[in-house]
Design a protein around this motif. Structure first.
Motif, PDB file in Angstrom:
ATOM      1  N   PRO A  79      26.034  44.314  56.114  1.00  0.00           N
ATOM      2  CA  PRO A  79      27.342  44.796  56.574  1.00  0.00           C
ATOM      3  C   PRO A  79      27.889  43.940  57.715  1.00  0.00           C
ATOM      4  O   PRO A  79      27.152  43.586  58.642  1.00  0.00           O
ATOM      5  CB  PRO A  79      27.039  46.221  57.046  1.00  0.00           C
ATOM      6  N   GLY A  80      29.153  43.580  57.606  1.00  0.00           N
ATOM      7  CA  GLY A  80      29.825  42.820  58.654  1.00  0.00           C
ATOM      8  C   GLY A  80      29.609  41.325  58.591  1.00  0.00           C
ATOM      9  O   GLY A  80      30.277  40.569  59.300  1.00  0.00           O
ATOM     10  N   GLU A  81      28.685  40.860  57.746  1.00  0.00           N
ATOM     11  CA  GLU A  81      28.414  39.423  57.682  1.00  0.00           C
ATOM     12  C   GLU A  81      29.460  38.688  56.852  1.00  0.00           C
ATOM     13  O   GLU A  81      30.088  39.265  55.962  1.00  0.00           O
ATOM     14  CB  GLU A  81      27.024  39.170  57.073  1.00  0.00           C
ATOM     15  N   LEU A  82      29.582  37.389  57.150  1.00  0.00           N
ATOM     16  CA  LEU A  82      30.435  36.517  56.344  1.00  0.00           C
ATOM     17  C   LEU A  82      29.624  35.282  55.962  1.00  0.00           C
ATOM     18  O   LEU A  82      29.092  34.598  56.835  1.00  0.00           O
ATOM     19  CB  LEU A  82      31.682  36.095  57.128  1.00  0.00           C
ATOM     20  N   ALA A  83      29.520  35.038  54.660  1.00  0.00           N
ATOM     21  CA  ALA A  83      28.955  33.761  54.185  1.00  0.00           C
ATOM     22  C   ALA A  83      30.142  32.814  54.102  1.00  0.00           C
ATOM     23  O   ALA A  83      31.034  33.008  53.282  1.00  0.00           O
ATOM     24  CB  ALA A  83      28.271  33.953  52.834  1.00  0.00           C
ATOM     25  N   PRO A  84      30.165  31.793  54.987  1.00  0.00           N
ATOM     26  CA  PRO A  84      31.417  31.084  55.276  1.00  0.00           C
ATOM     27  C   PRO A  84      31.980  30.298  54.091  1.00  0.00           C
ATOM     28  O   PRO A  84      31.256  29.951  53.157  1.00  0.00           O
ATOM     29  CB  PRO A  84      31.014  30.145  56.420  1.00  0.00           C
ATOM     30  N   PRO A  85      33.305  30.026  54.160  1.00  0.00           N
ATOM     31  CA  PRO A  85      34.008  29.377  53.056  1.00  0.00           C
ATOM     32  C   PRO A  85      33.533  27.954  52.785  1.00  0.00           C
ATOM     33  O   PRO A  85      33.357  27.170  53.719  1.00  0.00           O
ATOM     34  CB  PRO A  85      35.478  29.364  53.507  1.00  0.00           C
ATOM     35  N   HIS A  86      33.316  27.657  51.537  1.00  0.00           N
ATOM     36  CA  HIS A  86      33.032  26.285  51.127  1.00  0.00           C
ATOM     37  C   HIS A  86      33.406  26.112  49.655  1.00  0.00           C
ATOM     38  O   HIS A  86      33.721  27.078  48.969  1.00  0.00           O
ATOM     39  CB  HIS A  86      31.566  25.899  51.399  1.00  0.00           C
ATOM     40  N   ARG A  87      33.400  24.878  49.209  1.00  0.00           N
ATOM     41  CA  ARG A  87      33.530  24.622  47.766  1.00  0.00           C
ATOM     42  C   ARG A  87      32.562  23.520  47.399  1.00  0.00           C
ATOM     43  O   ARG A  87      32.151  22.732  48.251  1.00  0.00           O
ATOM     44  CB  ARG A  87      34.972  24.266  47.379  1.00  0.00           C
TER      45      ARG A  87
END
Ligand code: GTQ
Length: 348
Positions: free
Chosen positions: A104-112
């Motif tokens: 909860p509350g975590e973000l797996a950060p944006p990538h491509r």
């Protein structure tokens, strides 16, 4: 030429000759010819292997305690096939499988990145993946695509751990030396949901008689819709043996991604099903129910959220463990890749 003719071995060659070859980066073919071109049938490294969710889950929850998301970016335990060596992190020659945990509350950060990915949601509510700005809510059994090159990040507004199965073509992309990623910024959410716009199998949106030229019109396939399709297929006609659907791109009729194929299968109560020997390796993941899976002399019992990988060129026997309830299975294979390469075979 008979296959039982023994070809010359490396040891049969004069040592100084082998040394002279090595010096100028040359290798004799004949000692390795049978290895790279085995008689009649490939010799896959991929071994029939099962991973039980009851083994994975506590170890993944532990990963959440020992490794903060900032130190992992993607908190994943990889389902590695011992036939390839665990460090290779591959389930088969082209398939990578991982179980990912988001708290909860975590973000797996944006990538491509260049590999194609999909997520099959296993447990928990409140998480989402944003793919190229489209927010895809995660519920158990949903399939969410993150095709090659599209931005994606995973977030979690709920209050329990969320776990999903990642399926990527990473081993193949890595092998071709085309694997890399780019980190980016959080994406602004764009309105619209492909799975709502392309809800009906027989109709697609055509505003003012025009079709979209989106390459990936549907990014999220809700399990409730796929399950309803399977149940409908099972009832009409009731005799159809293999109750199976393929996740397709509604604009092309082709598989949803370029390299791996994705399917859902329903085993009727008590059903035994023989799948033909085909060239692609195949992965089975139980969404609901339980089944046994037999490949060669190996037999596994697979319960909910368990995952199994089998190599190509062998029959697979599935048996629903219940005489009362259907079993629902998510499948992945290498068919699109084999078809494009011209090596696809079905031996029946
Ligand atoms: O969630 O983007 O299992 O980039 C491996 C690589 C998941 C992801 C994996 C990834 C991801």
């Amino acid at each position: 030429m008979k296959d039982d003719v023994e070809l010359g071995r490396l040891e049969d060659l004069p040592a100084d000759y082998v040394k002279d070859l090595t010096q100028v980066n040359l290798v004799p073919l004949w000692p390795s010819l049978r290895g790279v071109l085995p008689p009649n049938k490939p010799k896959p490294l991929t071994q029939a292997t099962a991973w039980n969710y009851k083994d994975i889950r506590p170890l993944l929850i532990k990963a959440g305690e020992v490794t903060p998301i900032e130190k992992a970016e993607r908190r994943v335990l990889v389902l590695a096939n011992p036939g390839h060596g665990l460090q290779k992190m591959q389930a088969s020659s082209a398939i990578y499988l991982g179980m990912q945990l988001l708290l909860p509350g975590e973000l797996a950060p944006p990538h491509r990145h260049t590999p194609n990915a999909v997520r099959m949601i296993v447990e928990g509510e409140g998480a989402y993946t944003t793919v190229q700005g489209e927010k895809c809510i995660m519920h158990r059994g949903d399939l969410i695509l993150t095709p090659t090159g599209l931005w994606h990040e995973h977030g979690h507004d709920g209050d329990q751990p969320v776990i999903w199965l990642d399926v990527l073509d990473l081993p193949l992309i890595y092998y071709t030396e085309t694997s890399y990623h780019i980190n980016g910024n959080e994406q602004p959410i764009v309105p619209g949901h492909g799975e709502k716009q392309y809800k009906g199998a027989g109709v697609i949106p055509t505003p003012m008689f025009t079709r979209s030229d989106k390459q990936y019109p549907i990014l999220r396939f809700p399990w409730e819709d796929v399950k309803a399709s399977l149940i409908s297929l099972a009832n009409d006609p009731a005799e159809v043996e293999a109750v199976q659907v393929t996740y397709i791109n509604p604009l092309t009729g082709q598989d949803v991604e370029n390299i791996l194929g994705f399917y859902a299968l329903m085993l009727r109560p008590g059903q035994k099903l023989r799948l033909p020997a085909r060239s692609p390796a195949c992965v089975f993941h139980i969404i609901e129910g339980a089944m046994s899976l037999k490949f060669d002399e190996k037999e596994f019992t697979l319960n909910e959220a368990d995952t199994c990988c089998v190599p190509g060129y062998g029959e697979v026997f599935l048996t629903n463990q219940s005489n009362q309830l259907p079993t629902f299975v998510f499948m992945t294979d290498e068919s699109p890749l084999h078809r494009k390469l011209g090596v696809y075979e079905n031996w029946g």
